[in-house]
Scaffold this motif. Structure first.
Motif, short mmCIF file in Angstrom:
data_model
loop_
_atom_site.label_atom_id
_atom_site.label_comp_id
_atom_site.label_asym_id
_atom_site.label_seq_id
_atom_site.Cartn_x
_atom_site.Cartn_y
_atom_site.Cartn_z
N HIS A 328 25.64 -6.05 -7.98
CA HIS A 328 25.80 -5.94 -6.52
C HIS A 328 24.91 -4.87 -5.91
N LYS A 334 21.83 -5.98 -2.19
CA LYS A 334 22.16 -4.92 -1.23
C LYS A 334 21.66 -5.30 0.16
N TYR A 337 23.56 -8.75 1.57
CA TYR A 337 24.97 -8.66 1.91
C TYR A 337 25.38 -7.29 2.44
N ILE A 339 25.29 -4.24 1.19
CA ILE A 339 26.15 -3.54 0.23
C ILE A 339 25.56 -2.17 -0.07
N SER A 340 26.42 -1.19 -0.24
CA SER A 340 25.96 0.15 -0.62
C SER A 340 26.82 0.65 -1.78
N GLU A 341 26.40 1.75 -2.37
CA GLU A 341 27.17 2.34 -3.47
C GLU A 341 28.58 2.66 -3.01
N TYR A 343 30.88 0.23 -3.26
CA TYR A 343 31.46 -1.09 -2.99
C TYR A 343 32.41 -1.51 -4.12
N LEU A 344 32.02 -1.24 -5.36
CA LEU A 344 32.88 -1.50 -6.52
C LEU A 344 32.99 -0.19 -7.31
N GLU A 348 31.15 0.96 -10.93
CA GLU A 348 30.06 1.93 -10.79
C GLU A 348 30.30 3.17 -11.62
#
Length: 389
Positions: A328, A334, A337, A339-341, A343-344, A348
């Motif tokens: 992701h 990124k 969609y 997405i940034s750090e 997100y999960l 991570e």
């Protein structure tokens, strides 16, 4: 000696048999693509897994895309995929017009069942489960049962798991469709190549058609009844696969021996929760495409993984970590969609701490002892230093 993280391996006696057969192909004594070798490889692979059908492709990426197409996944659909996997697991979903939904992983680096449940909605068409490093998900039977009740397809991304098994059932027999890789880093290789496996004859036939430009397989003349592409396997690739398949159990047993040497040497670190490794039952047989350990919190600084890698590299022992950045956090997703750090967060955090040690056919037992002792020395020294601080 300089080691490698992975390497293809063809025993000398196999090479001596393979080369004359390649020469015959090049002399026109057989087809260059989709001939007898491909048929034999498909049949042998199916027999090895105990499945009904196997369809050879030019890559595992193609196998995934074909499988999604065959299951009717397309625009408006969502497909749940784990964060810890290769780009192809996600990009194949995008290429059929669907949206990948990125899911957390658990401590075994496998898709988190609880997070998977939360991510399911009316748009969910399929779930791709990845047997990371060769370990089959302990909950795969419950996951399959759960998805079946909801009418959601299960695809096995078994690129790492040729020969892995759970309760005597080999990887490739749990999903509606399953995909394997024969890339040069895998336990068995054809250089490039893949395989779709199914126990549904209708799905298998559709996959076979899509692989071959949508050809009508029942027609006596060339006509096309599906939208497909040319994702076929060559005869030389299949020839390599035939010989590699004969060796796969031998190759996997060797990897398990190396893994056991590593496990034994690191026992004290596991017992003290300084390091962790994947947890599996005795009935879960891993192919050990990768051997990984995690540096546990409280014993290591964030910079220690890099320090370990640098010190091991100085000894000509390369180590790495699989899939960094996570799926992701790959730039393409990124951007697509937004997405940034963070997100999960679980995935991570877990992924920042793992290390993969060399494991393949050319790492012998003596090599393994040397490698793991050097690794243990470095880990021991680092944890002592950190604890003093």
């Amino acid at each position: 000696m300089k080691y490698r993280t992975s390497t293809p391996y063809f025993p000398k006696e196999d090479i001596e048999e393979i080369l004359p057969k390649i020469s015959d192909i090049l002399k026109g004594k057989g087809l260059l693509s989709m001939g007898d070798n491909v048929k034999e490889f498909e049949s042998s692979f199916s027999s090895f897994l105990g499945s009904q059908e196997a369809i050879a492709t030019n890559s595992c990426s193609s196998a995934l895309e074909i499988s999604l197409n065959a299951l009717g996944v397309g625009p408006g659909d969502e497909v749940i995929v784990p964060a810890q996997t290769f780009i192809a697991t996600g990009s194949s979903v995008v290429r059929v017009g669907a949206k990948p939904i990125f899911c957390e992983i658990n401590k075994n680096f496998l898709i988190d069942f609880e997070d998977l449940k939360k991510k399911i909605n009316k748009h969910t068409k399929a779930v791709v489960i990845v047997h990371f490093a060769g370990l089959i998900h302990e909950d795969i039977l419950n996951i399959r049962k759960f998805l079946n009740k909801k009418g959601i397809f299960l695809i096995e991304d078994a690129a790492h798991a040729i020969g892995s098994s759970l309760n005597g059932i080999k990887a490739g027999n749990f999903g509606d469709l399953s995909c394997f890789s024969f890339f040069s880093t895998k336990n068995m290789t054809t250089g490039e190549g893949g395989m779709i496996v199914s126990n549904n004859k209708d799905l298998s036939k559709l996959c076979s058609s899509i692989r071959n430009r949508g050809l009508d397989l029942d027609s006596s003349f060339e006509q096309f009844i599906n939208i497909g592409s040319n994702n076929r396997m060559t005869e030389i690739q299949a020839l390599l696969g035939i010989y590699q398949l004969k060796r796969i159990q031998e190759f996997n047993l060797h990897r398990n021996k190396i893994a056991e040497i590593y496990n034994q040497e690191l026992t004290s670190f596991f017992d003290l929760d300084i390091l962790s490794r994947h947890i599996k039952s005795k009935d879960n047989i891993s192919s050990y495409w990768k051997y990984w350990v995690s540096l546990e919190e409280g014993y290591f600084k964030s910079s220690d993984r890099i320090k370990i890698k640098e010190e091991m590299n100085a000894l000509s022992i390369p180590i790495d970590w699989a899939y960094s950045p996570l799926l992701h956090l790959q730039p393409v997703f990124k951007k697509m969609y937004n997405i940034s750090e963070g997100y999960l967060p679980v995935s991570e955090e877990i992924s920042r701490r793992h290390i993969c040690l060399p494991i393949h056919a050319l790492i012998n037992e003596e090599d393994a002892v040397y490698i793991i002792k050097k690794f243990a020395e470095i880990v021991s020294r680092l944890t002592q230093v950190n604890n003093k601080k």
